[in-house]
Scaffold this motif. Structure first.
Motif, PDB file in Angstrom:
ATOM      1  N   GLU A  90       0.836  -1.201   0.000  1.00  0.00           N
ATOM      2  CA  GLU A  90       0.000   0.000   0.000  1.00  0.00           C
ATOM      3  C   GLU A  90       0.869   1.249   0.000  1.00  0.00           C
ATOM      4  O   GLU A  90       0.538   2.246  -0.673  1.00  0.00           O
ATOM      5  N   PHE A  91       1.965   1.220   0.749  1.00  0.00           N
ATOM      6  CA  PHE A  91       2.880   2.358   0.785  1.00  0.00           C
ATOM      7  C   PHE A  91       3.400   2.673  -0.618  1.00  0.00           C
ATOM      8  O   PHE A  91       3.380   3.830  -1.047  1.00  0.00           O
ATOM      9  N   CYS A  92       3.836   1.673  -1.329  1.00  0.00           N
ATOM     10  CA  CYS A  92       4.366   1.880  -2.678  1.00  0.00           C
ATOM     11  C   CYS A  92       3.284   2.377  -3.628  1.00  0.00           C
ATOM     12  O   CYS A  92       3.537   3.228  -4.492  1.00  0.00           O
ATOM     13  N   THR A  93       2.077   1.862  -3.480  1.00  0.00           N
ATOM     14  CA  THR A  93       0.961   2.297  -4.326  1.00  0.00           C
ATOM     15  C   THR A  93       0.658   3.774  -4.109  1.00  0.00           C
ATOM     16  O   THR A  93       0.482   4.541  -5.068  1.00  0.00           O
ATOM     17  N   LEU A  94       0.613   4.184  -2.860  1.00  0.00           N
ATOM     18  CA  LEU A  94       0.324   5.584  -2.545  1.00  0.00           C
ATOM     19  C   LEU A  94       1.449   6.500  -3.019  1.00  0.00           C
ATOM     20  O   LEU A  94       1.194   7.603  -3.510  1.00  0.00           O
ATOM     21  N   LEU A  95       2.693   6.043  -2.877  1.00  0.00           N
ATOM     22  CA  LEU A  95       3.809   6.833  -3.400  1.00  0.00           C
ATOM     23  C   LEU A  95       3.682   7.019  -4.905  1.00  0.00           C
ATOM     24  O   LEU A  95       3.972   8.086  -5.442  1.00  0.00           O
ATOM     25  N   GLY A  96       3.244   5.954  -5.586  1.00  0.00           N
ATOM     26  CA  GLY A  96       3.066   6.041  -7.031  1.00  0.00           C
ATOM     27  C   GLY A  96       2.029   7.087  -7.419  1.00  0.00           C
ATOM     28  O   GLY A  96       2.207   7.814  -8.408  1.00  0.00           O
ATOM     29  N   ILE A  97       0.969   7.188  -6.631  1.00  0.00           N
ATOM     30  CA  ILE A  97      -0.066   8.194  -6.900  1.00  0.00           C
ATOM     31  C   ILE A  97       0.509   9.598  -6.733  1.00  0.00           C
ATOM     32  O   ILE A  97       0.254  10.497  -7.547  1.00  0.00           O
ATOM     33  N   VAL A  98       1.277   9.786  -5.662  1.00  0.00           N
ATOM     34  CA  VAL A  98       1.886  11.101  -5.420  1.00  0.00           C
ATOM     35  C   VAL A  98       2.871  11.439  -6.536  1.00  0.00           C
ATOM     36  O   VAL A  98       2.919  12.582  -7.012  1.00  0.00           O
ATOM     37  N   ARG A  99       3.673  10.471  -6.953  1.00  0.00           N
ATOM     38  CA  ARG A  99       4.645  10.718  -8.035  1.00  0.00           C
ATOM     39  C   ARG A  99       3.939  11.131  -9.319  1.00  0.00           C
ATOM     40  O   ARG A  99       4.367  12.061 -10.013  1.00  0.00           O
ATOM     41  N   LYS A 100       2.875  10.431  -9.649  1.00  0.00           N
ATOM     42  CA  LYS A 100       2.143  10.734 -10.877  1.00  0.00           C
ATOM     43  C   LYS A 100       1.536  12.132 -10.809  1.00  0.00           C
ATOM     44  O   LYS A 100       1.567  12.887 -11.792  1.00  0.00           O
ATOM     45  N   ALA A 101       0.995  12.478  -9.644  1.00  0.00           N
ATOM     46  CA  ALA A 101       0.412  13.809  -9.471  1.00  0.00           C
ATOM     47  C   ALA A 101       1.495  14.876  -9.473  1.00  0.00           C
ATOM     48  O   ALA A 101       1.299  15.975 -10.018  1.00  0.00           O
ATOM     49  N   ALA A 102       2.656  14.561  -8.884  1.00  0.00           N
ATOM     50  CA  ALA A 102       3.741  15.539  -8.784  1.00  0.00           C
ATOM     51  C   ALA A 102       4.221  15.997 -10.153  1.00  0.00           C
ATOM     52  O   ALA A 102       4.658  17.137 -10.309  1.00  0.00           O
TER      53      ALA A 102
END
Length: 275
Positions: free
Chosen positions: A108-120
């Motif tokens: 879940e941590f990696c998934t959420l980081l991926g969302i932030v990266r994509k938004a960033a």
């Protein structure tokens, strides 16, 4: 047990349940055992009976109540003899489950980081603009990206908090910057990287993380953009290791600065890193 209390173990179990992580039956059984011993140790005194109507009955009623009081007191004292062992058993079972619980958060941590990266990638590069008061809400691309990042960050903050509660059942994570080191690690220093003054690129990341403590979205966007630290949830005890790595960088960098010659700098840095 490394300063871990029953309350710490209980918080770890609740965090694991909240994250829907499997709780071993041994943990629940040890928790019930500890609770049973605790409750027995707090057995209340029996209620005082009504005073009988006649003097002839008084002695018998008082004697019966005295026996009940003695039994309650003896029960409490007996339970105290088992309290420490029962608490230790619960703490030990919770501690044994911590590594798997923390590992269970990683996906879940990696998934959420991926969302932030994509938004960033769609948000302003200027980190100071990632403030609700300064963001361009008239730009639908930025608005959508910020909203997605914000939603992921809320979940990341809760996940990191739950990880901290879980890890506490295995011992304290440490002190300052433990929130950062629970999710990120610096590279290990070498003589060459210290001599190349790599610390100059590393320590600003920590400073920026601290400066953004009131702006969680900007903080996480900054974290996924930077290249100096490697992101990843810390296993139990790893937060202290990561903090120790930072201190090693500082000590080695100070040793380099204190040297009177290039050769002396190499020797002092090597000495600092070796021990």
């Amino acid at each position: 047990m490394y300063g871990v209390t029953v309350a710490d173990a209980e918080r770890a179990v609740r965090a694991a349940e909240r994250r829907k992580l499997p709780v071993p039956p041994e943990v629940y059984e040890a928790k019930r055992l500890q609770a049973a011993v605790f409750d027995t140790g707090h057995t209340p005194d029996p209620e005082r009976p009504a005073l009988p109507a006649t003097a002839a009955q008084a002695a018998a009623v008082i004697q019966q109540h005295a026996e009940a009081l003695r039994l309650a007191d003896a029960t409490r004292r007996a339970a105290e003899l088992f309290a420490e062992e029962a608490a230790g058993r619960f703490v030990a079972e919770a501690k044994a489950a911590v590594p798997k619980w923390v590992a269970g958060l990683d996906k879940e941590f990696c998934t959420l980081l991926g969302i932030v990266r994509k938004a960033a990638a769609k948000l302003p590069q200027d980190i100071t603009l990632l403030d609700p008061k300064r963001i361009n809400w008239n730009d639908p691309v930025i608005t959508a990206a910020y909203t997605k990042a914000e939603g992921a960050v809320v979940q990341l903050e809760q996940l990191v908090s739950d990880r901290a509660n879980i890890a506490r059942a295995a011992g304290s994570d440490g002190g300052r910057d433990n929130a950062l080191f629970s999710v990120a690690a610096m590279p290990e220093p070498t003589v060459q990287t210290v001599m190349d003054k790599a610390w100059q690129d590393l320590h600003p990341v920590i400073a920026q993380w601290r400066d953004l403590h009131q702006q969680p979205v900007a903080r996480w966007v900054y974290l996924v953009r930077q290249q100096a630290l490697t992101l990843g949830l810390a296993t139990p005890g790893q937060v202290r290791e990561r903090a120790g790595c930072v201190q090693l960088w500082r000590d080695a960098t100070h040793a380099r600065s204190a040297a009177q010659s290039l050769r002396g700098a190499h020797e002092l840095v090597a000495q600092a890193l070796s021990g």
